[in-house]
Design a protein around this motif. Structure first.
Motif: not given
Length: 291
Positions: A217-219, A253-259, A261-262
């Motif tokens: 998200r922060n990236r 990977i799933r958490a990264w993708a959700a972040g 998108a957020e």
């Protein structure tokens, strides 16, 4: 040459009282004593503090950025300062001249906005991720860089007066990069000074449950806030490829993708793209803002 006035800021969540006390003891041994020390209980009560250290207990955990901004506000209330030094609560100053050498560096280089310490474990080893440059090489080699380490660093107060404090929206992850990019774009230097050591236990960043989401998200927020429009897809594309190659965990990977998108769909504060001269400056320093 006069010594600059130093303030120290420490965040803690109340779960490392012994380490915090050891850090405060190491500060007390410095040959240049800080004018003020502020310890923030980030959503937690504080243990007893030594005389001269001001404690602030926050009801809620405001994250690294929010907690450090509270510390900055408290230090400003306590009196005029030239430098603010942020230290991890489980770090340790193993040399008594860290603060005096920092003050000398900043006095000698008026445009020096940030100095990054070297982080080393009990055996003197520095992890690759703790060297703030792409080509790590020798961790004992210092010089001008484009970012800095959150665990141990100094910030010029005149610089903070111009560029502002920590990005509170970030909570945790990449808050140093956000501040570093603003500093560079305003013409300040960032120096990695490996002779200034903060001893710190070996850790992995992924020990934090929210690591993958917050990093992604922060990236995205970094790119939206600070990069020229042409570089935004390039920067995010490079990091998507690197993350896919490096992450071995499907939940990660799933958490990264959700972040990710957020980060795309949520606001991140005012957009102020850096100048192209800053992009070129960062490229000459070895880290163009695409990686």
């Amino acid at each position: 040459m006069r010594h600059l006035r130093v303030g120290v800021a420490i965040l803690t969540m109340g779960n490392r009282p012994a380490e915090l006390q050891a850090l405060l003891d190491s500060i007390a041994k410095q040959d240049l004593q800080p004018a003020h020390i502020v310890v923030i209980g980030n959503g937690s009560p504080l243990p007893p503090l030594p005389h001269g250290a001001r404690g602030v207990e926050l009801t809620d955990n405001l994250g690294v950025s929010g907690g450090r901004n509270v510390a900055l506000d408290e230090l400003r209330k306590l009196g005029d300062l030239d430098l603010v030094i942020d230290l991890d609560d489980d770090g340790l100053l193993i040399s008594p001249d860290v603060f005096s050498r920092l003050a000398e560096l900043h006095s000698r280089e008026p445009k020096l906005g940030i100095v990054s310490f070297r982080i080393a474990d009990e055996l003197g080893r520095t992890q690759r991720r703790h060297v703030p440059r792409l080509k790590v090489g020798d961790p004992a080699r210092g010089g001008l860089v484009t970012t800095f380490l959150g665990g141990g660093h100094s910030l010029s107060v005149p610089m903070l007066d111009r560029i502002g404090g920590w990005p509170e929206e970030f909570f945790y992850a990449h808050e140093e990069t956000d501040l570093a990019w603003r500093a560079l774009d305003d013409g300040w230097d960032i120096r990695y000074a490996p002779e200034l050591v903060l001893q710190h236990p070996y850790t992995s960043p992924t020990r934090h449950a929210v690591f993958h989401r917050m990093v992604a998200r922060n990236r995205v927020w970094l790119a939206k806030r600070h990069l020229p429009a042409l570089l935004v897809p390039l920067y995010l594309g490079v990091w998507a490829i690197l993350t896919a190659a490096r992450t071995r965990s499907l939940p990660g990977i799933r958490a990264w993708a959700a972040g990710f998108a957020e980060g795309v769909r949520t606001p991140c504060g005012r957009r102020r793209p850096m100048h192209w001269r800053t992009v070129w400056r960062m490229t000459k320093l070895g880290r163009p803002p695409v990686i």
